[in-house]
Design an enzyme around this catalytic site. Structure first.
Site, PDB file in Angstrom:
ATOM      1  N   THR A  71      42.023  72.322 137.714  1.00  9.13           N
ATOM      2  CA  THR A  71      43.018  72.481 136.696  1.00  9.13           C
ATOM      3  C   THR A  71      44.070  71.488 136.324  1.00  9.13           C
ATOM      4  O   THR A  71      44.270  71.454 135.161  1.00  9.13           O
ATOM      5  CB  THR A  71      43.833  73.464 137.831  1.00  9.13           C
ATOM      6  OG1 THR A  71      43.130  74.994 138.015  1.00  9.13           O
ATOM      7  CG2 THR A  71      45.184  74.091 137.130  1.00  9.13           C
ATOM      8  N   ASN A 150      32.490  80.606 133.724  1.00 11.30           N
ATOM      9  CA  ASN A 150      32.555  80.694 134.940  1.00 11.30           C
ATOM     10  C   ASN A 150      32.276  82.302 135.752  1.00 11.30           C
ATOM     11  O   ASN A 150      32.064  82.488 136.641  1.00 11.30           O
ATOM     12  CB  ASN A 150      33.697  80.424 135.567  1.00 11.30           C
ATOM     13  CG  ASN A 150      35.015  80.957 134.894  1.00 11.30           C
ATOM     14  OD1 ASN A 150      35.216  80.537 133.697  1.00 11.30           O
ATOM     15  ND2 ASN A 150      35.888  81.707 135.769  1.00 11.30           N
ATOM     16  N   GLN A 180      32.212  74.129 135.969  1.00 16.89           N
ATOM     17  CA  GLN A 180      30.893  75.125 136.562  1.00 16.89           C
ATOM     18  C   GLN A 180      29.568  74.374 135.950  1.00 16.89           C
ATOM     19  O   GLN A 180      28.850  74.620 136.474  1.00 16.89           O
ATOM     20  CB  GLN A 180      31.102  76.545 135.829  1.00 16.89           C
ATOM     21  CG  GLN A 180      32.041  77.339 136.534  1.00 16.89           C
ATOM     22  CD  GLN A 180      31.697  77.786 137.838  1.00 16.89           C
ATOM     23  OE1 GLN A 180      30.584  77.615 138.469  1.00 16.89           O
ATOM     24  NE2 GLN A 180      32.690  77.895 138.644  1.00 16.89           N
ATOM     25  N   SER A 200      35.394  69.482 139.045  1.00 18.90           N
ATOM     26  CA  SER A 200      35.926  69.859 140.468  1.00 18.90           C
ATOM     27  C   SER A 200      35.035  69.543 141.386  1.00 18.90           C
ATOM     28  O   SER A 200      34.003  69.937 141.236  1.00 18.90           O
ATOM     29  CB  SER A 200      36.431  71.568 140.215  1.00 18.90           C
ATOM     30  OG  SER A 200      36.967  71.777 141.291  1.00 18.90           O
ATOM     31  N   HIS A 202      35.242  71.080 144.590  1.00 20.72           N
ATOM     32  CA  HIS A 202      34.788  72.124 145.550  1.00 20.72           C
ATOM     33  C   HIS A 202      33.612  73.005 144.850  1.00 20.72           C
ATOM     34  O   HIS A 202      33.157  74.022 145.726  1.00 20.72           O
ATOM     35  CB  HIS A 202      35.867  72.968 146.177  1.00 20.72           C
ATOM     36  CG  HIS A 202      36.603  73.907 145.081  1.00 20.72           C
ATOM     37  ND1 HIS A 202      36.190  75.184 145.166  1.00 20.72           N
ATOM     38  CD2 HIS A 202      37.185  73.445 144.173  1.00 20.72           C
ATOM     39  CE1 HIS A 202      37.204  75.692 144.144  1.00 20.72           C
ATOM     40  NE2 HIS A 202      37.607  74.639 143.354  1.00 20.72           N
ATOM     41  N   CYS A 331      40.190  82.429 140.714  1.00 23.03           N
ATOM     42  CA  CYS A 331      41.394  81.776 140.538  1.00 23.03           C
ATOM     43  C   CYS A 331      42.525  82.771 139.973  1.00 23.03           C
ATOM     44  O   CYS A 331      43.559  82.708 140.096  1.00 23.03           O
ATOM     45  CB  CYS A 331      41.284  80.865 139.489  1.00 23.03           C
ATOM     46  SG  CYS A 331      40.299  79.292 139.741  1.00 23.03           S
TER      47      CYS A 331
END
Length: 389
Positions: A71, A150, A180, A200, A202, A331
């Protein structure tokens, strides 16, 4: 049995990553901005992380910046580029199926006087290059397009879109949200004509709260976080050394057997979709024409609409059996609203409320898929009867 099939929301951290991070937090815990040896030791981990991502993306180390996640990387790229290039124009282009980290950032910029064009997609979730052509204008300063959706796993023609944008206006920046896609597809920004890429941790078996933004050295950004001037002044704040190092370790591990893992994920997806064919009233979203088992889409995401059963009902029925899936993007899961992606590809109102996302990882097994399919065989007919009553 437990089956975690919500890997697009987050993934399990590799044990080697957790061990690596523990050592850094408990032994090599210095601040990399400090001039003493503890600081130097910490800084070496940041250099290691830059080396890893520079190698994987085939870019220069100085073009790698670390953030608090995908983000922030999206915000840093979009707002930073818009602010830095406002004199050249105030037109931005994105798609209707972007992650909220992009869509809401675009809406924020609209409030500041920028003009945003939201490109439609076809029923498979793909952007038309013709629509992009019509949207381009002399004052277009940025195009932001996700690599992998996503929710439904659709893939955008990134290289072709970037090439077209640069042909029309070489000064228009091209940003890709690869949150993704990274780890499931090979992404080489310089070869593909991409100026900025968001990643990202995680989503790739690294820790939460850390991400990467690749920024081509020719790109100028206006910082959106101010402070001590870390990361060449583009992103101030004490560096999250264990998080950054853990993320790099995860990326390195994931790519060490990339081809094998991606092929296995594709086979699991095919196997799962074939298993769903035994159920009536099942619709798979985002499939390409004449490719009924997910070829040409992300290998780890399956979006399933189930006639006659609300998504929340089926989600919790599966949860009762230790099967964990998602009703959409995690999210925004606590703010129920119709999926913008599903609406954009033309899913009916009834199906909007009856769609689940199943997403796999390197830890997903065929036994988990079999278990999930059997529970769906058992529960969906029963839930439909209950709904009709």
């Amino acid at each position: 049995m437990e089956a975690y099939l919500d890997n697009s929301a987050t993934t399990r951290v590799f044990p080697e990553v957790a061990e690596f991070m523990t050592k850094i937090m408990c032994e090599d815990y210095g601040n990399p901005s400090s001039m003493h040896m503890k600081g130097v030791e910490a800084e070496q981990y940041l250099r290691y992380a830059k080396e890893v991502f520079a190698k994987l993306l085939k870019v220069n180390e100085k073009e790698i910046f670390f953030t608090s996640g995908g983000t922030e990387a999206d915000n840093m790229a979009i707002i930073g580029a818009a602010m830095a290039n406002a004199r050249r124009g105030k037109h931005l282009i994105t798609t209707m199926i972007e992650h909220p980290a992009v869509l809401k950032t675009m809406q924020y910029l609209e409030g500041l006087g920028y003009r945003v064009t939201y490109l439609p997609v076809d029923s498979c979730g793909r952007v038309s290059l013709e629509e992009l052509r019509r949207a381009m204008s002399p004052d277009t300063i940025l195009v932001s397009m996700m690599h992998t959706n996503n929710e439904i796993g659709s893939l955008q023609p990134i290289a072709e879109a970037a090439a077209y944008v640069k042909k029309v206006n070489p000064y228009t920046l091209f940003h890709v949200d690869a949150v993704q896609g990274f780890g499931k597809a090979k992404i080489f920004p310089k070869k593909m004509g991409i100026d900025m890429v968001s990643i990202s941790s995680h989503k790739i078996h690294g820790p939460k709260g850390v991400g990467v933004l690749y920024v081509d050295e020719k790109v100028k950004l206006q910082p959106i976080i101010f402070g001590g001037g870390q990361q060449r002044g583009y992103r101030s704040g004490t560096d999250n050394v264990p998080g950054v190092a853990g993320m790099a370790k995860a990326a390195d591990l994931l790519h060490s057997h990339y081809d094998e893992d991606v092929a296995r994920l594709q086979e699991l997806k095919r196997y799962f979709i074939k298993g769903l064919e035994k159920l009536e009233g099942i619709h798979i979203n985002g499939l390409l024409p004449d490719m009924p088992y997910g070829e040409g889409t992300a290998p780890h995401i399956v979006s399933v609409s189930v006639e006659g059963v609300r998504s929340e009902v089926l989600l919790h029925a599966l949860e009762d059996k230790g099967i964990y899936v998602s009703a959409g993007s995690a999210c925004s899961s606590h703010k129920p609203a119709p999926s913008a992606t599903l609406k954009a590809i033309g899913v009916s109102k009834e199906m909007l409320e009856s769609t689940l996302r199943f997403s796999f990882s390197v830890y997903t097994t065929r036994e988990e898929i079999d278990y999930t399919l059997q529970e769906m065989y058992d529960r969906i007919p029963m839930l439909r009867k209950y709904t009709r009553r």
